[in-house]
Scaffold this active site. Structure first.
Site: not given
Length: 309
Positions: A31, A140
Site C-alpha cells: 500500500d 474510472y
C-alpha cells in the site's frame, strides 16, 4: 498459504486482511498510503509501503512468494478520473498490468480483483446481472473494466487463475468521509455533527449498499472458488437516498431534514446488482441488512469522535 493484498491499509483492503489473518492465512500488504492509513494495518501482516506502478514491485513478490493476490489498490475517485484521466489510467490499468507481470514471474496461483458496478454505466434493465452490456460513463468505469481483459488473457497465456468481483456501493467502518467518500460515511460525518445531509437531486435515486464485512468475506471465498469468473457482489436490493437518511435518523435518534440541491451531471438514477451468481459460484450471500450495517458503522464513528448522542 500466503496472500498479498494490494491496498491492504485501505477501507476495504484492511477488512480483507483482518479476515484472512483470522482464518489462518499469512498476509503481505502492499500500500502506498495515499488513501490507506497506518492505523488500519493489521500488526500480524507484513507491510510494504509501495506503489503498484513502481518498477521494483516484483522484488516484493520474489522475496515473499505469495500463493494468492487480492488486488484492492486503485484510484477510486470518479471526479478525479475525469479531471486527470492519465493518472487514473496509470494507476488502474498500468498498475494492474505491472502487478500481473509480478504474478506471472513469481508463480502466483490466483488473483482476485476488485472491479466495480461503474463498468455497467446506465442500466438497460434492473437488477443488473453480469451479462449486462458494458457501457461506462466515466474514465474510472473504463479503467476498472480494462484490466478485466488482461486477467482473461493472462489466464489463457500463463494459466494464472482469477476471479473478478464487481462491487456495488460498499460502505462501513473505516470508510473515509473526505473527498470521494461513500455517501453513507459523508452523511454520518455530517449528521453526527448535527448538520443536515446534502442530497443531489430529489433523493429518489436508488443504490445497492453492501456492507464492507460482507465484501471481505466474498474475497476470502473467491480464493478457492469462482475460478475465471466475473461475479457481482451486492445485496440485490435498491435503497433510495431518502430512505437511507430516514433510516439513519431513526438509528441516531435525530430528525435532520436533508438539503436538496441540483443533481450532479452523469449521476445514474437507479442501480442495483443481481447477486445470484455469487450465491451459486462462491456460495456467498450478504449477512448484514442495511440497518445492521448502519448501526455498526454509526457506533464506530461515534466512538471515533467520542460523541455520545
Amino acid at each position: 498459504m500466503k496472500v498479498l493484498v494490494t491496498g491492504g491499509a485501505g477501507f476495504i483492503g484492511s477488512h480483507i486482511v483482518d479476515l484472512l489473518i483470522e482464518n489462518g492465512y499469512e498476509v503481505v500488504i502492499v500500500d502506498n498510503l495515499s488513501t490507506g492509513k497506518k492505523e488500519f494495518i493489521n500488526k500480524k501482516a507484513i507491510f510494504y509501503k509501495k506503489d503498484i506502478t513502481d518498477e521494483d514491485l516484483c522484488e516484493i513478490f520474489e522475496k515473499e512468494k505469495p500463493d494468492y493476490v487480492i488486488h484492492q489498490a486503485a484510484q477510486i475517485d470518479v471526479q478525479k478520473s475525469i479531471d486527470n484521466p492519465v493518472f487514473d489510467a496509470k494507476v488502474n490499468v498500468l498498475g494492474t498490468v505491472n502487478l500481473l507481470e509480478c504474478c506471472r514471474k513469481s508463480g502466483v496461483k490466483k488473483i482476485v480483483y476488485a472491479s466495480s458496478a461503474a463498468v455497467y454505466g446506465n442500466p438497460e434493465y434492473l437488477p443488473i446481472d453480469e451479462g449486462h452490456k458494458i457501457n461506462p460513463i466515466s474514465y474510472y468505469g473504463i479503467s476498472k473494466h480494462t484490466p478485466e481483459h488482461y486477467f482473461e488473457v493472462y489466464s489463457q497465456l500463463y494459466g494464472l487463475k482469477y476471479t473478478i468481483l464487481r462491487y456495488a456501493n460498499v460502505y462501513g467502518i473505516r470508510q473515509d468521509s473526505k473527498g470521494e467518500g461513500g455517501v453513507i460515511s459523508i452523511f454520518i460525518d455530517k449528521m453526527l455533527k448535527g448538520e443536515r445531509p446534502i442530497i443531489f437531486g430529489d433523493g429518489n435515486q436508488t443504490r445497492d449498499f453492501v456492507y464492507v464485512k460482507d465484501v471481505a468475506k466474498a474475497n476470502l471465498l473467491a480464493l478457492e472458488r469462482g475460478d475465471n469468473e466475473i461475479v457481482n457482489i451486492s445485496t440485490g436490493k435498491p435503497t433510495s437516498i431518502n430512505a437511507l437518511v430516514e433510516m439513519m435518523n431513526k438509528i441516531m435518534n435525530t430528525s435532520l431534514e436533508p438539503i436538496y440541491t441540483e443533481p450532479r451531471k452523469g449521476d445514474i438514477m437507479h442501480s442495483y446488482l443481481d447477486n445470484k451468481k455469487a450465491l451459486e459460484i462462491l456460495r456467498w450471500e450478504p449477512k448484514y441488512s442495511l440497518e445492521e450495517g448502519l448501526r455498526e458503522t454509526i457506533e464506530y464513528y461515534k466512538r471515533e469522535r467520542q460523541i455520545t448522542l
